[in-house]
Design a protein around this motif. Sequence first.
Motif, PDB file in Angstrom:
ATOM      1  N   TYR B 235       0.829  -1.213   0.000  1.00  0.00           N
ATOM      2  CA  TYR B 235       0.000   0.000   0.000  1.00  0.00           C
ATOM      3  C   TYR B 235       0.861   1.260   0.000  1.00  0.00           C
ATOM      4  N   TYR B 236       2.170   1.106   0.186  1.00  0.00           N
ATOM      5  CA  TYR B 236       3.089   2.241   0.057  1.00  0.00           C
ATOM      6  C   TYR B 236       2.900   2.915  -1.296  1.00  0.00           C
ATOM      7  N   ILE B 237       2.569   2.085  -2.297  1.00  0.00           N
ATOM      8  CA  ILE B 237       2.399   2.611  -3.658  1.00  0.00           C
ATOM      9  C   ILE B 237       1.234   3.605  -3.708  1.00  0.00           C
ATOM     10  N   GLU B 238       0.255   3.407  -2.842  1.00  0.00           N
ATOM     11  CA  GLU B 238      -0.867   4.350  -2.794  1.00  0.00           C
ATOM     12  C   GLU B 238      -0.589   5.512  -1.842  1.00  0.00           C
ATOM     13  N   LEU B 239      -0.278   5.151  -0.605  1.00  0.00           N
ATOM     14  CA  LEU B 239      -0.244   6.171   0.441  1.00  0.00           C
ATOM     15  C   LEU B 239       0.946   7.109   0.327  1.00  0.00           C
ATOM     16  N   LYS B 240       2.069   6.604  -0.122  1.00  0.00           N
ATOM     17  CA  LYS B 240       3.259   7.457  -0.205  1.00  0.00           C
ATOM     18  C   LYS B 240       3.591   7.826  -1.650  1.00  0.00           C
ATOM     19  N   VAL B 241       3.626   6.853  -2.532  1.00  0.00           N
ATOM     20  CA  VAL B 241       4.014   7.172  -3.909  1.00  0.00           C
ATOM     21  C   VAL B 241       2.928   8.016  -4.595  1.00  0.00           C
ATOM     22  N   LYS B 242       1.717   7.501  -4.628  1.00  0.00           N
ATOM     23  CA  LYS B 242       0.643   8.202  -5.350  1.00  0.00           C
ATOM     24  C   LYS B 242       0.203   9.467  -4.617  1.00  0.00           C
ATOM     25  N   ASP B 243      -0.115   9.305  -3.327  1.00  0.00           N
ATOM     26  CA  ASP B 243      -0.747  10.415  -2.609  1.00  0.00           C
ATOM     27  C   ASP B 243       0.232  11.461  -2.076  1.00  0.00           C
ATOM     28  N   ARG B 244       1.510  11.116  -1.962  1.00  0.00           N
ATOM     29  CA  ARG B 244       2.466  12.094  -1.435  1.00  0.00           C
ATOM     30  C   ARG B 244       3.538  12.474  -2.450  1.00  0.00           C
ATOM     31  N   LYS B 245       4.244  11.471  -2.961  1.00  0.00           N
ATOM     32  CA  LYS B 245       5.382  11.795  -3.826  1.00  0.00           C
ATOM     33  C   LYS B 245       4.937  12.390  -5.157  1.00  0.00           C
ATOM     34  N   ILE B 246       3.736  11.997  -5.612  1.00  0.00           N
ATOM     35  CA  ILE B 246       3.254  12.488  -6.901  1.00  0.00           C
ATOM     36  C   ILE B 246       2.166  13.546  -6.713  1.00  0.00           C
ATOM     37  N   ALA B 247       1.132  13.219  -5.954  1.00  0.00           N
ATOM     38  CA  ALA B 247      -0.030  14.111  -5.861  1.00  0.00           C
ATOM     39  C   ALA B 247       0.332  15.469  -5.262  1.00  0.00           C
ATOM     40  N   VAL B 248       1.189  15.481  -4.277  1.00  0.00           N
ATOM     41  CA  VAL B 248       1.499  16.759  -3.617  1.00  0.00           C
ATOM     42  C   VAL B 248       2.301  17.690  -4.539  1.00  0.00           C
ATOM     43  N   PRO B 249       3.425  17.255  -5.116  1.00  0.00           N
ATOM     44  CA  PRO B 249       4.125  18.163  -6.040  1.00  0.00           C
ATOM     45  C   PRO B 249       3.278  18.541  -7.251  1.00  0.00           C
ATOM     46  N   ALA B 250       2.422  17.600  -7.681  1.00  0.00           N
ATOM     47  CA  ALA B 250       1.596  17.871  -8.868  1.00  0.00           C
ATOM     48  C   ALA B 250       0.400  18.765  -8.557  1.00  0.00           C
ATOM     49  N   GLY B 251       0.231  19.133  -7.309  1.00  0.00           N
ATOM     50  CA  GLY B 251      -0.888  19.991  -6.947  1.00  0.00           C
ATOM     51  C   GLY B 251      -2.212  19.265  -6.934  1.00  0.00           C
ATOM     52  N   LEU B 252      -2.184  17.934  -6.866  1.00  0.00           N
ATOM     53  CA  LEU B 252      -3.414  17.146  -6.861  1.00  0.00           C
ATOM     54  C   LEU B 252      -3.907  16.869  -5.441  1.00  0.00           C
ATOM     55  N   SER B 253      -3.138  17.335  -4.471  1.00  0.00           N
ATOM     56  CA  SER B 253      -3.477  17.069  -3.074  1.00  0.00           C
ATOM     57  C   SER B 253      -3.775  18.370  -2.350  1.00  0.00           C
ATOM     58  N   LEU B 254      -4.636  18.274  -1.364  1.00  0.00           N
ATOM     59  CA  LEU B 254      -4.976  19.440  -0.552  1.00  0.00           C
ATOM     60  C   LEU B 254      -3.770  19.936   0.239  1.00  0.00           C
ATOM     61  N   ILE B 255      -2.792  19.057   0.432  1.00  0.00           N
ATOM     62  CA  ILE B 255      -1.579  19.470   1.154  1.00  0.00           C
ATOM     63  C   ILE B 255      -0.883  20.598   0.408  1.00  0.00           C
ATOM     64  N   CYS B 256      -0.978  20.572  -0.892  1.00  0.00           N
ATOM     65  CA  CYS B 256      -0.405  21.633  -1.721  1.00  0.00           C
ATOM     66  C   CYS B 256      -1.492  22.666  -1.978  1.00  0.00           C
ATOM     67  N   SER B 257      -1.231  23.904  -1.629  1.00  0.00           N
ATOM     68  CA  SER B 257      -2.259  24.937  -1.769  1.00  0.00           C
ATOM     69  C   SER B 257      -2.110  25.748  -3.053  1.00  0.00           C
ATOM     70  N   ALA B 340       2.417  15.630 -17.268  1.00  0.00           N
ATOM     71  CA  ALA B 340       3.066  14.320 -17.360  1.00  0.00           C
ATOM     72  C   ALA B 340       3.055  13.616 -16.000  1.00  0.00           C
ATOM     73  N   LEU B 341       3.224  14.418 -14.945  1.00  0.00           N
ATOM     74  CA  LEU B 341       3.200  13.828 -13.600  1.00  0.00           C
ATOM     75  C   LEU B 341       1.793  13.321 -13.270  1.00  0.00           C
ATOM     76  N   THR B 342       0.788  14.022 -13.760  1.00  0.00           N
ATOM     77  CA  THR B 342      -0.583  13.561 -13.559  1.00  0.00           C
ATOM     78  C   THR B 342      -0.816  12.226 -14.276  1.00  0.00           C
ATOM     79  N   ALA B 343      -0.172  12.063 -15.416  1.00  0.00           N
ATOM     80  CA  ALA B 343      -0.278  10.773 -16.126  1.00  0.00           C
ATOM     81  C   ALA B 343       0.358   9.650 -15.300  1.00  0.00           C
ATOM     82  N   VAL B 344       1.456   9.969 -14.618  1.00  0.00           N
ATOM     83  CA  VAL B 344       2.072   8.976 -13.726  1.00  0.00           C
ATOM     84  C   VAL B 344       1.108   8.650 -12.581  1.00  0.00           C
ATOM     85  N   TYR B 345       0.489   9.699 -12.064  1.00  0.00           N
ATOM     86  CA  TYR B 345      -0.489   9.512 -10.981  1.00  0.00           C
ATOM     87  C   TYR B 345      -1.586   8.537 -11.425  1.00  0.00           C
TER      88      TYR B 345
END
Lengths: 442, 376
Positions: B235-257, B340-345
């Motif tokens: 589940y690291y692939i979801e919780l850390k890779v998808k939701d943190r390493k990718i979603a946050v820099p890509a602006g897809l997460s609420l953590i990134c404003s 492109a990062l969103t495509a990885v997401y």
Amino acid sequence: MTRLEKGPGTFSVDAASLAAFRVGFGLILCVGAIRFMAEGWIEPFFVEPSFFFKYDGFAWVHVLSRGGMYGLYSLIALFSAMIALGLFYRFAVVAFTLCFAYAQLIDVTNYLNHYYLVVLVGALLAFVPAHALWSLDAWRKPSLRRATVPALALTALRFQFAVVYFYAGLAKLTGDWLLHAEPLNVWFTARDELPLIGALIAKPAVAHAASWAAFFYDSTIVLWLSWRRTRPFAFVAVLCFHTLTHVFFDIGLFPFIMTLGATLFFSPSWPRRFVRGLSAQAVASERPQRLVIAAFAVYALVQIAVPLRAFVHGGNVLWDEVGMRFSWRVMVREKNGSVAYQVKTRSRSFVVSPHDYLTWRQANEMSGQPDLVFQLAQHIGADLRARGFEDVEVRADARVSLNGRQPAPLLDPNADLLALSDVAPAILPLAPTPPIHLSSAR
Amino acid sequence: MFVVLTAPALLSTCKRGTSAANDAFDRAALLTSIADGVVVPSVKRAAEEAITLDAAADAYASAASARAADVTTKRAAAQAAWKQTMLAWQAIEALQVGPAALASDSPGGQGLREAVYVWPVVSECGVDTRIADQSYAAGDFVATAEPAVRDLGALEYLLFRSDNMHACAAGGAVASAWAGLDAAEIAARRAAYAVILSEQVKAKTQALVDAWAAYRDSFIGGGQEALNQVFASLYYIELKVKDRKIAVPAGLSLICSKTSCPELAESRWASLSRRNVAVNVDTFAAVFSGGSGVGFDDFLVARGAGDLATTITEKITAAQAAIAALPGGMDAPIAEDVAALTAVYTAVKDLNDILKTQLITALNLRVPREGAGDND
């Protein structure tokens, strides 16, 4: 049937069976409550979650503090013990039922069929003189002592267990269960490491046989238990069935409650074979008041009708879950989902994970239940609005696998759930595909 | 009735004289592949890289302290060693079972991952605070400091931040202390601090090697429960890779404003973010395939779910391809091209969805973190 067994009038029966049921019910629930606390389940179920899914009409039920929840379960254990002992029985059974129901109403993800059954049985026991025999109440107040009780008391409890069995059988009347042996095949193949029987149960043929056996068991066991000539064999089947479910599945108190429930179909005097003494006077009971009969009829109609609502709605209840709860669909599906919320606001769009709001257990339970996915969407919307976001829209990307099928969208990913008052319009139908077919390892 | 209907099958099995052990899928072989093919080589490699890192950091610190002419070269060597250590560590990140995991999360857990790396918890100002007051030099620093100022992430900040700025608020105590430091002194303190952390990383990665040597056999013999632990770690692939390493820099997460948040990327100072993600997905692939040994794919095939194994393999390949296709190469900032990062997401989410829906069903896996409880 002896005179005492049937009672001095046609409307009364021996109180022994009911008394034995009371003792067993109290003991099982007492052990269950203590076990719940001893296993440390108060924390993951009631302390760790920051959000709780509400039942319609019961949003006012809130979780208590950690100490409060331990107190509540301690009271459940205490009242259960009092039921078993027959001590201040009427108060104890009412208090037990209210406390137990309160605990179950805190979070929908905690729903279990047998918890619902416990609440119903508790409610019925509140109207039944199960303390007339072999109770501390009858000992300290001889005027309460009765050798017989109204037959309707026993009939009501028999009816309740019959409803559970009947609908549990009806729930198995599906292609997945009878033709594909799912989900039993998925569950059985995973147990191939079990000593002696592992190789056997991993075979698809066994899952098919077990599926049909379980269907026939649930559908007909009440009949066999009710017929005196088949009763001993039926009870052996009850013991085998519930022993197996206890061994193979983590279904807690269910096997014990259902095995106890089977004794209600015995002769009302059956405990007297094992318990001597503490005799009491048989009293003639009068025909039940019309009001009592009417109340029971209403109760019975409700119990018959509630599980039928899924059929009224149509669709695949295992998929859309409309009418799933309170309908005795026990262990009939393996469902796993992956949910992400797509949020759009006036200023930006982003993705919200259920894990941001839920515990792992809650997220897992929610992922296959549309109304819960909807409920969390509403909560996310409210939370974001409170944090200053405007024009919030929440959509659910919910992909779900039912009995191992390829994951399919459970909800319309284009539906703004905040614009809906109910999730039903957003539920997508399940394409008619077969479930996964697994085989044993070699 | 159940007994009656299942009796013929029972008898036929008894006649063949086979046993459950003979017919059961060989979970020990799968766990052996994971242990000997993925986990143990990863921890050994991390430990070896950590030794090189410690030596390089020591050389860099000596050069910085002496204000020697080759300090830049020494620093570059330390940076390269840090990158290799981090890439080795990323395989451990993606498979946190046994001694690396917390004791509360996994049998054999010793929390050694937390002793080495605590991302996404970071404390750049915390590191600068230690530089300002030189508390990193205290004998009990490693034992008493909060994890984020003594882990691999802190070490990255010390080795890769090349300007003379600090990460704390202007006008505070750190800012005023910082004003009294010249560039050479800042570099010397950063290097000296880095040596202390590299020693810690070396010691803890070696401890992880030793712990796995002791734990390996019980892991391999752990049966379905050990498999559940491995599955949960995926589940690291979801919780850390998808939701943190990718979603946050890509602006897809609420953590990134904002529209994107490159400053919240993992290993941003070393520009290693993309490679980290690639290693995480490669490790997932190795666990699934079992490398040259038995993998989850073999388990699925044995279960008659070969199609599902193929589907998952294809989704892994798609995720790897999406990462490789990120414009600018693997050393570019991860959020350089948000589309492109969103495509990885999306590719990683596709993989994660099948993990959480069909794989979990087909192999009847459970996530231990979901906790115990009754069913019906």
